[in-house]
Design a protein around this motif. Sequence first.
Motif, PDB file in Angstrom:
ATOM      1  N   ALA A  12      15.583  23.300 -53.490  1.00 12.98           N
ATOM      2  CA  ALA A  12      14.177  23.415 -53.904  1.00 12.98           C
ATOM      3  C   ALA A  12      13.753  22.177 -54.689  1.00 12.98           C
ATOM      4  CB  ALA A  12      13.984  24.667 -54.745  1.00 12.98           C
ATOM      5  N   ARG A  13      12.636  21.614 -54.319  1.00  6.30           N
ATOM      6  CA  ARG A  13      12.130  20.431 -55.031  1.00  6.30           C
ATOM      7  C   ARG A  13      11.457  20.791 -56.341  1.00  6.30           C
ATOM      8  NH1 ARG A  13       8.380  16.999 -51.258  1.00  6.30           N
ATOM      9  NH2 ARG A  13       8.306  15.758 -53.147  1.00  6.30           N
ATOM     10  N   TYR A  14      11.029  22.051 -56.481  1.00  7.30           N
ATOM     11  CA  TYR A  14      10.313  22.459 -57.691  1.00  7.30           C
ATOM     12  C   TYR A  14      10.887  23.759 -58.241  1.00  7.30           C
ATOM     13  CZ  TYR A  14       6.851  19.089 -56.060  1.00  7.30           C
ATOM     14  OH  TYR A  14       6.230  17.952 -55.638  1.00  7.30           O
ATOM     15  N   LYS A  15      10.899  23.844 -59.571  1.00 12.32           N
ATOM     16  CA  LYS A  15      11.329  25.059 -60.263  1.00 12.32           C
ATOM     17  C   LYS A  15      10.157  25.565 -61.101  1.00 12.32           C
ATOM     18  CE  LYS A  15      14.633  22.858 -62.256  1.00 12.32           C
ATOM     19  NZ  LYS A  15      15.797  22.463 -63.097  1.00 12.32           N
ATOM     20  N   SER A  16       9.680  26.757 -60.773  1.00 19.12           N
ATOM     21  CA  SER A  16       8.500  27.294 -61.445  1.00 19.12           C
ATOM     22  C   SER A  16       8.814  28.634 -62.100  1.00 19.12           C
ATOM     23  CB  SER A  16       7.348  27.478 -60.444  1.00 19.12           C
ATOM     24  OG  SER A  16       6.927  26.222 -59.931  1.00 19.12           O
ATOM     25  N   TRP A  79      12.337  24.192 -66.649  1.00 23.99           N
ATOM     26  CA  TRP A  79      11.329  24.426 -65.620  1.00 23.99           C
ATOM     27  C   TRP A  79      10.439  23.211 -65.414  1.00 23.99           C
ATOM     28  CZ3 TRP A  79      12.391  28.460 -62.825  1.00 23.99           C
ATOM     29  CH2 TRP A  79      13.040  29.553 -63.394  1.00 23.99           C
ATOM     30  N   ASP A  80      10.115  22.944 -64.167  1.00 26.78           N
ATOM     31  CA  ASP A  80       9.138  21.882 -63.859  1.00 26.78           C
ATOM     32  C   ASP A  80       7.731  22.363 -64.158  1.00 26.78           C
ATOM     33  OD1 ASP A  80      11.139  20.172 -62.738  1.00 26.78           O
ATOM     34  OD2 ASP A  80      11.086  21.384 -60.907  1.00 26.78           O
ATOM     35  N   CYS A  81       7.508  23.672 -64.014  1.00 27.84           N
ATOM     36  CA  CYS A  81       6.145  24.186 -64.069  1.00 27.84           C
ATOM     37  C   CYS A  81       6.137  25.591 -64.670  1.00 27.84           C
ATOM     38  CB  CYS A  81       5.560  24.219 -62.654  1.00 27.84           C
ATOM     39  SG  CYS A  81       3.783  24.534 -62.612  1.00 27.84           S
ATOM     40  N   LEU A  82       5.142  25.847 -65.509  1.00 21.74           N
ATOM     41  CA  LEU A  82       4.902  27.162 -66.093  1.00 21.74           C
ATOM     42  C   LEU A  82       3.611  27.700 -65.477  1.00 21.74           C
ATOM     43  CD1 LEU A  82       5.464  25.991 -69.778  1.00 21.74           C
ATOM     44  CD2 LEU A  82       7.149  27.191 -68.352  1.00 21.74           C
ATOM     45  N   VAL A  83       3.724  28.762 -64.689  1.00 18.54           N
ATOM     46  CA  VAL A  83       2.543  29.349 -64.044  1.00 18.54           C
ATOM     47  C   VAL A  83       2.170  30.606 -64.818  1.00 18.54           C
ATOM     48  CG1 VAL A  83       1.583  30.318 -61.929  1.00 18.54           C
ATOM     49  CG2 VAL A  83       3.208  28.416 -61.800  1.00 18.54           C
ATOM     50  N   LEU A  84       0.988  30.588 -65.432  1.00 13.29           N
ATOM     51  CA  LEU A  84       0.522  31.690 -66.263  1.00 13.29           C
ATOM     52  C   LEU A  84      -0.382  32.563 -65.397  1.00 13.29           C
ATOM     53  CD1 LEU A  84      -0.331  29.337 -69.231  1.00 13.29           C
ATOM     54  CD2 LEU A  84       1.857  30.429 -68.731  1.00 13.29           C
ATOM     55  N   HIS A  85       0.036  33.804 -65.167  1.00 14.89           N
ATOM     56  CA  HIS A  85      -0.539  34.601 -64.082  1.00 14.89           C
ATOM     57  C   HIS A  85      -1.054  35.941 -64.588  1.00 14.89           C
ATOM     58  CE1 HIS A  85      -1.022  35.844 -59.919  1.00 14.89           C
ATOM     59  NE2 HIS A  85      -0.399  34.754 -59.486  1.00 14.89           N
ATOM     60  N   ASP A  86      -2.341  36.222 -64.386  1.00 12.38           N
ATOM     61  CA  ASP A  86      -2.845  37.561 -64.662  1.00 12.38           C
ATOM     62  C   ASP A  86      -2.241  38.552 -63.667  1.00 12.38           C
ATOM     63  OD1 ASP A  86      -4.327  36.554 -66.705  1.00 12.38           O
ATOM     64  OD2 ASP A  86      -6.293  37.055 -65.863  1.00 12.38           O
ATOM     65  N   TYR A  98       2.371  26.813 -55.897  1.00 12.46           N
ATOM     66  CA  TYR A  98       2.648  27.181 -57.283  1.00 12.46           C
ATOM     67  C   TYR A  98       3.518  26.124 -57.946  1.00 12.46           C
ATOM     68  CZ  TYR A  98       0.333  31.704 -57.459  1.00 12.46           C
ATOM     69  OH  TYR A  98      -0.618  32.703 -57.513  1.00 12.46           O
ATOM     70  N   ILE A  99       2.976  24.921 -57.984  1.00  9.98           N
ATOM     71  CA  ILE A  99       3.613  23.794 -58.657  1.00  9.98           C
ATOM     72  C   ILE A  99       2.571  23.113 -59.538  1.00  9.98           C
ATOM     73  CG2 ILE A  99       5.281  23.449 -56.793  1.00  9.98           C
ATOM     74  CD1 ILE A  99       3.603  21.086 -55.835  1.00  9.98           C
ATOM     75  N   CYS A 100       3.036  22.306 -60.478  1.00 11.91           N
ATOM     76  CA  CYS A 100       2.133  21.687 -61.437  1.00 11.91           C
ATOM     77  C   CYS A 100       1.571  20.364 -60.926  1.00 11.91           C
ATOM     78  CB  CYS A 100       2.869  21.446 -62.759  1.00 11.91           C
ATOM     79  SG  CYS A 100       2.985  22.929 -63.785  1.00 11.91           S
ATOM     80  N   ASP A 101       0.428  20.006 -61.490  1.00 14.53           N
ATOM     81  CA  ASP A 101      -0.081  18.658 -61.336  1.00 14.53           C
ATOM     82  C   ASP A 101       0.710  17.757 -62.293  1.00 14.53           C
ATOM     83  OD1 ASP A 101      -2.530  16.861 -60.412  1.00 14.53           O
ATOM     84  OD2 ASP A 101      -2.281  16.514 -62.566  1.00 14.53           O
ATOM     85  N   GLU A 102       1.039  16.573 -61.818  1.00 19.38           N
ATOM     86  CA  GLU A 102       1.899  15.693 -62.622  1.00 19.38           C
ATOM     87  C   GLU A 102       1.237  15.262 -63.922  1.00 19.38           C
ATOM     88  OE1 GLU A 102       4.232  11.407 -62.079  1.00 19.38           O
ATOM     89  OE2 GLU A 102       3.101  12.269 -60.393  1.00 19.38           O
ATOM     90  N   TYR A 104      -2.069  16.545 -65.391  1.00 23.10           N
ATOM     91  CA  TYR A 104      -2.967  17.382 -66.179  1.00 23.10           C
ATOM     92  C   TYR A 104      -2.734  18.869 -65.904  1.00 23.10           C
ATOM     93  CZ  TYR A 104      -5.599  13.059 -66.910  1.00 23.10           C
ATOM     94  OH  TYR A 104      -5.975  11.781 -67.246  1.00 23.10           O
ATOM     95  N   PRO A 105      -3.101  19.737 -66.860  1.00 23.15           N
ATOM     96  CA  PRO A 105      -3.073  21.181 -66.611  1.00 23.15           C
ATOM     97  C   PRO A 105      -3.942  21.537 -65.405  1.00 23.15           C
ATOM     98  CG  PRO A 105      -3.352  20.750 -68.958  1.00 23.15           C
ATOM     99  CD  PRO A 105      -3.480  19.422 -68.258  1.00 23.15           C
ATOM    100  N   LYS A 106      -3.431  22.456 -64.591  1.00 23.81           N
ATOM    101  CA  LYS A 106      -4.115  22.798 -63.335  1.00 23.81           C
ATOM    102  C   LYS A 106      -4.604  24.237 -63.371  1.00 23.81           C
ATOM    103  CE  LYS A 106      -1.692  23.369 -59.432  1.00 23.81           C
ATOM    104  NZ  LYS A 106      -0.968  23.086 -58.172  1.00 23.81           N
ATOM    105  N   HIS A 107      -5.890  24.400 -63.094  1.00 25.47           N
ATOM    106  CA  HIS A 107      -6.451  25.747 -62.948  1.00 25.47           C
ATOM    107  C   HIS A 107      -6.359  26.129 -61.476  1.00 25.47           C
ATOM    108  CE1 HIS A 107      -9.975  28.664 -62.743  1.00 25.47           C
ATOM    109  NE2 HIS A 107      -9.011  29.262 -63.417  1.00 25.47           N
ATOM    110  N   MET A 108      -5.628  27.205 -61.194  1.00 21.14           N
ATOM    111  CA  MET A 108      -5.350  27.552 -59.804  1.00 21.14           C
ATOM    112  C   MET A 108      -6.315  28.581 -59.229  1.00 21.14           C
ATOM    113  SD  MET A 108      -1.191  27.572 -60.032  1.00 21.14           S
ATOM    114  CE  MET A 108      -1.000  27.808 -58.269  1.00 21.14           C
ATOM    115  N   ALA A 109      -6.774  29.513 -60.060  1.00 20.88           N
ATOM    116  CA  ALA A 109      -7.663  30.575 -59.578  1.00 20.88           C
ATOM    117  C   ALA A 109      -9.109  30.088 -59.582  1.00 20.88           C
ATOM    118  CB  ALA A 109      -7.509  31.822 -60.443  1.00 20.88           C
TER     119      ALA A 109
END
Length: 232
Positions: A12-16, A79-86, A98-102, A104-109
């Motif tokens: 896996a290239r990313y760990k979230s 972790w590479d990325c912290l996904v905060l999920h309702d 479900y990966i981060c922007d290098e 800046y903080p990313k708003h996904m919804a």
Amino acid sequence: SGGHYRPPHCFARYKSAILVAYRNQEKYLRHLLYYIHPFLQRQQLAYTIYLIQQVGTGSFNRAKLLNVGVREAMKDEEWDCLVLHDIDLVPENDYNLYICDEYYPKHMASAMDKFQYTLPYESFFGGVSALTPEHYMKMNGFPNTYWGDGGENDDIATRIHLAGMKIVRTPPQLGRYRVMDYNEETEIQEPWRRLPSRHNTRKTWKADGMNTLQFRLLSRTKHPLYTKITVD
């Protein structure tokens, strides 16, 4: 076990870490787990789903629970990325990674069916967001002082700017989410309602966050599809 997964046939290239603030929302939890595990596995991510549960019947503090989740999750993995999920949101598009922007903080919804797939207001940062651990610490995490009113999202958007960053958004055609609605469960908060803030974020953000986080860890248990962290 514990909601942890790694792709069996590739590296896996990313760990979230997927962090969900939780209180007595069994139907939402079952619905989310049913959709989110195959969704994340199709993206070939290494991930763990963390449920952070607040005990007692007092006011819900979503932002502080997410701070606790970050603190505890970082003990397990870098972790590479912290996904905060309702808990009541389900992604509709597999290409919403479900990966981060290098940078800046990313708003996904960025497009929820509840709002006709548009933003309810310009600075909205609720629902699902993705931050690297560096982003999270740079803005001192989330405020610990929002009890029950759901106004923390505007505070967080302000913190991001005060920390010298900006919000990037997943394009609306990708950031589409379905909002689950079980009306009989009145415990669900609506963290995207815009309420007048009683907090002066500009003055308080450096003194209210990860650097002042206090809680009592009651238990940490691995369930078949998630790790539950229970705190007072």
